[in-house]
Design a protein around this motif. Structure first.
Motif, mmCIF file in Angstrom:
data_model
loop_
_atom_site.group_PDB
_atom_site.id
_atom_site.type_symbol
_atom_site.label_atom_id
_atom_site.label_comp_id
_atom_site.label_asym_id
_atom_site.label_seq_id
_atom_site.Cartn_x
_atom_site.Cartn_y
_atom_site.Cartn_z
ATOM 1 N N HIS A 44 0.814 -1.218 0.000
ATOM 2 C CA HIS A 44 0.000 0.000 0.000
ATOM 3 C C HIS A 44 0.845 1.265 0.000
ATOM 4 O O HIS A 44 0.564 2.205 -0.726
ATOM 5 N N GLU A 52 -4.714 -1.480 -2.482
ATOM 6 C CA GLU A 52 -5.758 -0.812 -1.712
ATOM 7 C C GLU A 52 -6.532 -1.764 -0.806
ATOM 8 O O GLU A 52 -7.306 -1.322 0.029
ATOM 9 N N THR A 92 1.200 -8.145 5.118
ATOM 10 C CA THR A 92 1.572 -6.776 4.793
ATOM 11 C C THR A 92 3.010 -6.760 4.276
ATOM 12 O O THR A 92 3.770 -7.697 4.490
ATOM 13 N N PRO A 146 0.120 1.291 -6.116
ATOM 14 C CA PRO A 146 -0.153 0.896 -4.728
ATOM 15 C C PRO A 146 -1.390 0.009 -4.625
ATOM 16 O O PRO A 146 -2.346 0.157 -5.380
#
Length: 169
Positions: A135, A153, A168, A151
């Motif tokens: 992100h 979302e 992540t 990026p």
């Protein structure tokens, strides 16, 4: 361990992939998966852009390299299952693309040509079960990710061994 408390064994692989060496980097993942299984891990986490190496810079914009990364990821998932590691959940970094054929030739700020994404795939039981795209793209010092990547979302979380795990980069 009680019934109310789930236990998750996590293996972290701190390795050094080579930029552009998809086959060699996949072999490192397979070696690390063997070690993780031997150690009793439920989840193996590998570095950012593991399959492609990092930083890949302009390689991210090549449609042929985007397709090669996707093919290497699919083959890696099958290979891990063939190696007997299908029960292990593996999170591996790779180059994803919104448009693997590079149809967005013009590009624009914040959406480079080809829609390349710095991504992490969740592999389990011989298949890719989820993909997370980074992100927050750094754009300072040695980092120029805003130039190369689109990026993400959408968040990604998986349930594993009775535990909710967020993915992540």
């Amino acid at each position: 361990q009680t019934d109310a408390m789930a236990m998750l064994r996590l293996a972290l692989a701190q390795v050094n992939p080579t930029v552009g060496d998809l086959a060699g980097n996949a072999a490192i993942v397979r070696e690390q998966a063997a070690a993780a299984v031997a150690a009793g891990a439920d989840l193996l986490a590998l570095p950012e852009m593991m399959l492609t190496g990092y930083p890949i810079e302009d390689l991210a914009l090549r449609g042929s390299f985007q397709r090669a990364s996707a093919a290497a990821l699919t083959e890696l998932a099958r290979s891990l299952a063939d190696d007997g590691f299908g029960d292990l959940t593996v999170v591996v970094g790779f180059l994803d693309a919104l448009d693997a054929l590079g149809g967005d030739e013009a590009g624009e700020p914040g959406r480079p040509r080809g829609g390349a994404r710095n991504a992490a795939a969740v592999i389990h039981d011989g298949a890719v079960r989820g993909v997370y795209a980074k992100h927050h793209l750094p754009n300072y010092g040695v980092f120029d990710e805003f130039r190369y990547f689109v990026p993400g979302e959408t968040p990604l979380a998986i349930d594993l061994a009775g535990t909710r795990v967020a993915v992540t980069i």
